[in-house]
Write an enzyme that holds these catalytic residues in place. Structure first.
Site, PDB file in Angstrom:
ATOM      1  N   LYS A  11      -6.927   2.672   8.526  1.00  0.00           N
ATOM      2  CA  LYS A  11      -5.701   3.691   8.178  1.00  0.00           C
ATOM      3  C   LYS A  11      -6.592   5.150   8.705  1.00  0.00           C
ATOM      4  O   LYS A  11      -5.870   6.388   8.818  1.00  0.00           O
ATOM      5  CB  LYS A  11      -5.558   3.360   7.120  1.00  0.00           C
ATOM      6  CG  LYS A  11      -4.400   2.299   6.587  1.00  0.00           C
ATOM      7  CD  LYS A  11      -4.662   1.808   5.328  1.00  0.00           C
ATOM      8  CE  LYS A  11      -3.883   0.514   4.982  1.00  0.00           C
ATOM      9  NZ  LYS A  11      -3.471   0.297   3.176  1.00  0.00           N
TER      10      LYS A  11
ATOM     11  N   SER B 213       1.080  -0.979  -0.348  1.00  0.00           N
ATOM     12  CA  SER B 213      -0.432   0.028   0.039  1.00  0.00           C
ATOM     13  C   SER B 213       0.807   1.198   0.219  1.00  0.00           C
ATOM     14  O   SER B 213       0.530   2.799   0.258  1.00  0.00           O
ATOM     15  CB  SER B 213      -1.079  -0.127   1.089  1.00  0.00           C
ATOM     16  OG  SER B 213      -0.151  -0.133   2.061  1.00  0.00           O
TER      17      SER B 213
END
Length: 774
Positions: free
Chosen positions: A720, A677
């Site tokens: 996140k 990511s």
């Protein structure tokens, strides 16, 4: 002797008795008619006819109730007894048959015909007599109820018919058989009949003797066992063992019979108990068998608790004890609803996945409370032996059941809530793979007949509600993960943490530290400062430790300084907790070139990750530092290749790789970092460094990049986003394919963030880079 008719002979019916010719016998007579018949006979010629009744119970028998063949008898003596009964001595003379009855007023008389016997002296008669005597001798020896004098008397008899009568009179025959002998006038036939009867009686006596001997042996054995057991009890009592093994076996037998175990298990238990009874207590195997029987008895065979299928009450319990966690609560209420409709639903296998401290274990307890079920917890962290799950074979020293069976025994029911804590922490070595053993436990199609190596009998786990907890799903083997329903618990927002402090953690800590609600007041601003500057986590475990520290200091102040009330504010918070541990808002304070804030997902929740790129004169060397994993290194290579291919479009010197060395660094180098990511983050930092354009300090980003610049979806967006919110970021750039996951983010977090979905790196650069470059 010719047959002779005698008229008007008084009749004396006999009950259960029969008189043969030549027999001398005492009779007791009490019936009125019988007494009158005797007196009439004594007045005449002392002669009377004796015939036997067919039924003993009849007091006044008629013609049909009396046998027609009887004995013509002479009365030798008559004596009246004090009780009114007459005792008479009679001698049988001849067989006779009733021809007709004459009913008089006081007694009954009959006309009889004497039945003459033929006198025999041939060899056949002699042989029959000898055979009869031989059988009678054998009968006397077996019976031992007839004296030797009787046998001697019988041997002196020379008349065959008389011998047959005398022998028949000494045999314990039925009345019907005795009457048959009396009615048999033919002497040879009578001898044959008596021989047959005595032969049968002899066989019956032989069988009775064998039965008697067998019973005697059994009695002797029983008495011997009883005597030995009594001796054993006495010895055990002297040694201090009051009950002994006998009482122990009896107690175990009762427990086995009272339990609800299946028939096959009961048979096994009784078989083992029989072995246990025969093995000496000093034998090592004795304790092994005893332990096994105890485990079989203590397991909750067929014992179920009734579920509390009240959705409203269950919802209230879950809401009272846990803030947020809507998905988990919804799943539990769905289970209750279906259970109420079907009443036969198998227990689901739930896996609560999330960072430490978010309430996974306490949530499982609340689920058990809402269902009104027993709660059992086993920790799987560090388990690496298959026998910990399935148990040991009984052949091993110190063998015992696995944790599953031990937990079920402790629960006492077949349908508890069973928590498998830290299922992702199991490991494997040469002793087996416990995660493979868990496959049977957690498979709804198999766990109805779970087999433990120690118990060896199948046990039904299908009604158990299994709840597993895990921090990192990546370490759970695929087949095991496939059997569980994963429910992700991302973590808490600041608002949720503040609510948890006020509703749950603070009251708990006050109680544990002996404080009352009025002793300590915690201002809301202080709570938020404590969350921002003294903890950095997805859960609330660290927050609870900080609250405990405040309570300890408050307790000391109340005791030492005699203060009644302590107030904690944002101004004096440092007096209780010391200097601030973290800087709230990890985002950069200024827009910087070559520095980008990335978003990462870790086992402790979402976090921000600063990625720095610097250029220095050189020959195009690409240096990566910061303890990066292979996936992040590949992301950096992909970003580097993409930028080289698009250098002209990005206003970058096409030969930059020949003039500069590029250093990509991720701070906090001691912490391993890896994951698919960071592609767009690294690419943005590279472009910023090469163009000289700064990156917005308020932007955080996550997403993987391809060699063509496409942005690929990532996982853990909710975690996140929570990390970005804690760090004070305002904007999140995320892959277009992850736009659907924004709804999972709490509303309080969504309100403070701007989400920008992108599908290509060009869009990322447009939103992230600010100002003019070189």
């Amino acid at each position: 002797m010719a047959d002779e008719i005698k008229k008007n002979v008084p009749l004396l019916p006999l009950r259960g008795l029969l008189v043969y010719p030549t027999m001398v016998l005492h009779l007791d007579v009490g019936r009125e008619k019988s007494v009158q018949a005797l007196e009439q006979a004594m007045m005449n010629d002392h002669m009377i006819f004796l015939a036997t009744q067919r039924e003993i119970s009849i007091d006044e028998p008629g013609e049909e109730e009396i046998f027609k063949v009887g004995t013509y008898t002479k009365i030798k003596q008559m004596l009246k007894l004090p009780n009114g009964t007459i005792r008479v001595l009679v001698e049988g003379l001849n067989r006779a048959q009733i021809e007709s009855y004459v009913e008089l007023e006081d007694y009954t008389s009959v006309d009889i015909k004497e039945l003459a016997e033929e006198e025999l002296k041939d060899a056949e008669a002699e042989a029959l007599m000898r055979t009869l005597l031989d059988h009678f001798d054998q009968y006397i020896k077996i019976s031992k109820k007839i004296s030797a004098e009787t046998y001697a008397t019988v041997t002196d008899i020379e008349e065959p018919g008389r011998m047959a009568d005398i022998v028949a009179s000494h045999l314990p025959l039925k009345l019907k058989d005795k009457q048959e002998v009396l009615e048999t006038v033919d002497v040879k036939k009578r001898l044959n009949r008596v021989i047959s009867l005595i032969h049968n009686e002899k066989e019956v006596l032989e069988i009775e003797k064998k039965i008697g001997q067998r019973v005697k042996r059994s009695m002797e054995r029983t008495q011997k066992e009883y005597y030995l057991r009594e001796q054993m009890k006495a010895i055990q009592k002297e040694l201090g063992d009051k009950e002994g093994k006998t009482g122990e076996v009896s107690s175990l037998m009762s427990k086995i019979e009272e339990s609800s175990m299946p028939e096959s298990v009961r048979e096994t238990a009784l078989k083992e108990l029989n072995r246990y009874e025969k093995i000496p207590s000093s034998s090592a195997e004795s304790s092994v068998i005893r332990n096994y029987i105890d485990w079989l008895i203590n397991l909750p065979w067929g014992i179920y608790t009734e579920d509390r299928l009240d959705l409203k009450l269950a919802s209230e319990i879950l809401d009272d004890e846990h803030h947020g966690l809507e998905k988990v609560k919804e799943r539990v209420l769905e289970y209750l609803a279906v259970q109420k409709l079907t009443n036969s639903l198998k227990g689901p296998i739930l896996c609560l996945a999330g960072p430490p401290g978010v309430g996974k274990t306490s949530l499982a307890k609340s689920i058990a409370k809402s269902l009104d079920r027993k709660f059992i917890r086993i920790s799987l962290g560090g388990v690496r032996d298959e026998s910990e799950i399935r148990g040991h074979r009984r052949t091993y020293v110190g063998a015992m059941p696995g944790r599953i069976i031990r937990g079920m025994s402790k629960a006492g029911t077949m349908n508890p809530v069973f928590l498998l804590d830290e299922i992702d922490k199991m490991s494997s070595d040469f002793r087996g793979d416990p995660s493979s053993a868990m496959l049977e436990v957690l498979d709804p199609e198999q766990n109805h007949n779970f087999s433990d190596h120690y118990i060896e009998e199948t046990f039904d786990l299908s009604q158990v509600l299994f709840i597993a907890t895990a921090n990192n799903l990546a370490t759970i083997p695929g087949p095991l993960r496939d059997r569980m329903e994963i429910i992700t618990i991302a973590g808490y927002t600041e608002v949720e943490k503040a609510e948890i402090v006020k509703d749950h953690l603070l009251p708990k800590q006050l109680k544990e530290h002996g404080l009352k609600k009025g002793n300590l007041q915690l201002r809301e601003a202080a709570i938020y400062d404590m969350i921002r500057y003294y903890t950095r986590e997805a859960g609330v475990r660290g927050l609870e430790r900080q609250l405990a520290a405040i309570c300890r200091k408050a307790a000391r102040a109340i005791v030492a300084e005699d203060r009644k009330r302590i107030t904690v504010t944002e101004k004096n918070l440092s007096e209780f907790l010391g200097k601030r541990l973290y800087r709230y808002g990890q985002a950069e304070t200024t827009d910087q070139v070559g520095v980008v804030t990335g978003l990462a997902y870790t086992t402790v929740g979402g976090d921000t990750l600063s990625i720095e790129v610097s250029l220095s004169p050189g020959k195009g060397k690409l240096l990566l530092t910061g303890k990066l994993g292979d996936v992040m290194r590949e992301s950096a290579q992909a970003a580097f290749s993409y930028i080289r291919s698009k250098a002209d479009e990005l206003n970058i010197d096409p030969n930059f790789n020949e003039k500069h060395d590029i250093h990509i660094h991720v701070p906090e180098g001691a912490v391993p970092k890896d994951g698919p990511s960071a592609g767009i983050t690294i690419a943005t930092a590279l472009v910023s460094a090469l163009t000289g354009r700064p990156v917005s300090k308020e932007v955080g980003m996550t997403g993987e990049i391809t060699l063509r610049g496409r942005v690929l979806p990532i996982g853990g967006l909710k975690e996140k986003a929570l990390g970005a919110h804690r760090a004070g970021l305002k904007t999140i750039i995320l892959p277009k394919d992850n736009e659907k996951d924004i709804d999972d983010i709490p509303e309080s977090v969504r309100e403070g963030l701007t989400f920008i979905p992108v599908s290509h790196l060009d869009e990322v650069l447009e939103k992230a880079l600010v100002g003019e470059g070189r």
